[in-house]
Write a protein that holds these residues in place. Structure first.
Motif, PDB file in Angstrom:
ATOM      1  N   THR A 181     -22.762   2.595  -0.389  1.00  0.00           N
ATOM      2  CA  THR A 181     -22.603   1.313   0.306  1.00  0.00           C
ATOM      3  C   THR A 181     -23.909   0.964   1.010  1.00  0.00           C
ATOM      4  N   ARG A 182     -24.363  -0.287   0.815  1.00  0.00           N
ATOM      5  CA  ARG A 182     -25.660  -0.705   1.374  1.00  0.00           C
ATOM      6  C   ARG A 182     -25.526  -1.729   2.491  1.00  0.00           C
ATOM      7  N   PHE A 183     -24.401  -2.409   2.556  1.00  0.00           N
ATOM      8  CA  PHE A 183     -24.267  -3.510   3.502  1.00  0.00           C
ATOM      9  C   PHE A 183     -23.024  -3.315   4.361  1.00  0.00           C
ATOM     10  N   CYS A 184     -23.085  -3.888   5.575  1.00  0.00           N
ATOM     11  CA  CYS A 184     -21.981  -3.697   6.512  1.00  0.00           C
ATOM     12  C   CYS A 184     -20.803  -4.610   6.203  1.00  0.00           C
ATOM     13  N   SER A 185     -21.048  -5.735   5.522  1.00  0.00           N
ATOM     14  CA  SER A 185     -19.959  -6.666   5.232  1.00  0.00           C
ATOM     15  C   SER A 185     -20.262  -7.456   3.967  1.00  0.00           C
ATOM     16  N   TYR A 186     -19.263  -8.191   3.536  1.00  0.00           N
ATOM     17  CA  TYR A 186     -19.412  -9.049   2.373  1.00  0.00           C
ATOM     18  C   TYR A 186     -20.435 -10.150   2.658  1.00  0.00           C
ATOM     19  N   ILE A 187     -20.463 -10.660   3.878  1.00  0.00           N
ATOM     20  CA  ILE A 187     -21.393 -11.729   4.260  1.00  0.00           C
ATOM     21  C   ILE A 187     -22.843 -11.247   4.129  1.00  0.00           C
ATOM     22  N   CYS A 188     -23.121 -10.038   4.653  1.00  0.00           N
ATOM     23  CA  CYS A 188     -24.485  -9.500   4.546  1.00  0.00           C
ATOM     24  C   CYS A 188     -24.854  -9.283   3.083  1.00  0.00           C
ATOM     25  N   ASN A 189     -23.914  -8.824   2.278  1.00  0.00           N
ATOM     26  CA  ASN A 189     -24.157  -8.605   0.855  1.00  0.00           C
ATOM     27  C   ASN A 189     -24.508  -9.935   0.183  1.00  0.00           C
ATOM     28  N   SER A 190     -23.750 -11.003   0.472  1.00  0.00           N
ATOM     29  CA  SER A 190     -23.984 -12.320  -0.127  1.00  0.00           C
ATOM     30  C   SER A 190     -25.335 -12.876   0.309  1.00  0.00           C
ATOM     31  N   ARG A 191     -25.631 -12.781   1.586  1.00  0.00           N
ATOM     32  CA  ARG A 191     -26.893 -13.317   2.092  1.00  0.00           C
ATOM     33  C   ARG A 191     -28.088 -12.563   1.503  1.00  0.00           C
ATOM     34  N   TYR A 192     -27.966 -11.266   1.356  1.00  0.00           N
ATOM     35  CA  TYR A 192     -29.026 -10.472   0.747  1.00  0.00           C
ATOM     36  C   TYR A 192     -29.249 -10.911  -0.701  1.00  0.00           C
ATOM     37  N   GLY A 193     -28.167 -11.118  -1.432  1.00  0.00           N
ATOM     38  CA  GLY A 193     -28.268 -11.556  -2.828  1.00  0.00           C
ATOM     39  C   GLY A 193     -28.935 -12.916  -2.944  1.00  0.00           C
ATOM     40  N   LYS A 194     -28.569 -13.842  -2.053  1.00  0.00           N
ATOM     41  CA  LYS A 194     -29.165 -15.181  -2.079  1.00  0.00           C
ATOM     42  C   LYS A 194     -30.657 -15.123  -1.727  1.00  0.00           C
ATOM     43  N   ARG A 195     -31.002 -14.296  -0.732  1.00  0.00           N
ATOM     44  CA  ARG A 195     -32.396 -14.170  -0.339  1.00  0.00           C
ATOM     45  C   ARG A 195     -33.218 -13.559  -1.480  1.00  0.00           C
ATOM     46  N   LYS A 196     -32.658 -12.567  -2.133  1.00  0.00           N
ATOM     47  CA  LYS A 196     -33.350 -11.921  -3.248  1.00  0.00           C
ATOM     48  C   LYS A 196     -33.581 -12.914  -4.395  1.00  0.00           C
ATOM     49  N   ALA A 197     -32.549 -13.732  -4.705  1.00  0.00           N
ATOM     50  CA  ALA A 197     -32.676 -14.728  -5.773  1.00  0.00           C
ATOM     51  C   ALA A 197     -33.748 -15.762  -5.414  1.00  0.00           C
TER      52      ALA A 197
END
Length: 188
Positions: free
Chosen positions: A25-41
């Motif tokens: 597990t890399r992220f504390c929540s679904y929100i952090c996971n989504s924001r990380y994905g958007k930032r990476k894209a």
């Protein structure tokens, strides 16, 4: 199937500590996971765009460097100046150019290089500007009209035809009394 593992981790996006139920597990929540994905894209898109810009600039520069004939726009880009400046240089005769059509002007690359080899441009010395004569020695234009009994247009035509100097002071235009007295003597 649930896991009884509890691992203390740090979120890769927000940096907060959290308890993870798996070791991957890399992220504390679904929100952090989504924001990380958007930032990476977004970062990938920006990187691709910057790469494309660098390739375009390299291709344009390479084609400009080897071309025998340059358009005005390419010459301006090569000299790092405006298109208008290139046209002014052409009009002054410092560069030879050929106008193929009203919208297409070509410059030989050799001529452009030779222009840069010419001796440095000497800055002409500015002459001190003549001071206007004192208004007591002059007629204003309305006073000149009364003195000669001319209309405004006739006075201006007379001054223009005889190259009589006019002096400006603010919004007023003056003519030397001595210059106008010549015409009043001729009129009589």
């Amino acid at each position: 199937m649930s896991s009884n593992i509890k691992v203390k981790r740090i979120c890769e996006f927000c940096g907060n500590a959290f308890i993870a139920k798996t070791t991957v597990t890399r992220f504390c929540s679904y929100i952090c996971n989504s924001r990380y994905g958007k930032r990476k894209a977004r970062e990938l898109k920006i990187e691709a765009s910057e790469k494309q810009v660098v390739e375009t600039i390299a291709a344009t520069t390479a084609s400009t460097l080897v071309a025998e004939f340059l358009t005005v726009k390419e010459a301006a880009r090569l000299l790092n100046t405006s298109v208008r400046s290139i046209y002014n240089i052409i009009q002054s005769g410092r560069i030879k150019a050929v106008r193929l059509t009203p919208r297409k002007t070509l410059i030989k690359r050799i001529d452009l290089d030779q222009m840069l080899v010419l001796p440095e441009f000497e800055v002409p010395e500015l002459k001190a500007r003549k001071k206007n004569p004192h208004p007591k020695l002059c007629y204003s234009m309305s006073e000149a009209q009364e003195a000669l009994n001319f209309s405004e247009r006739a006075l201006w035509e007379l001054l223009k035809r005889n190259n009589v100097p006019k002096y400006r002071d603010g919004k007023y235009t003056y003519v030397l009394k001595s210059d106008l007295n010549k015409f009043s003597n001729q009129k009589d």
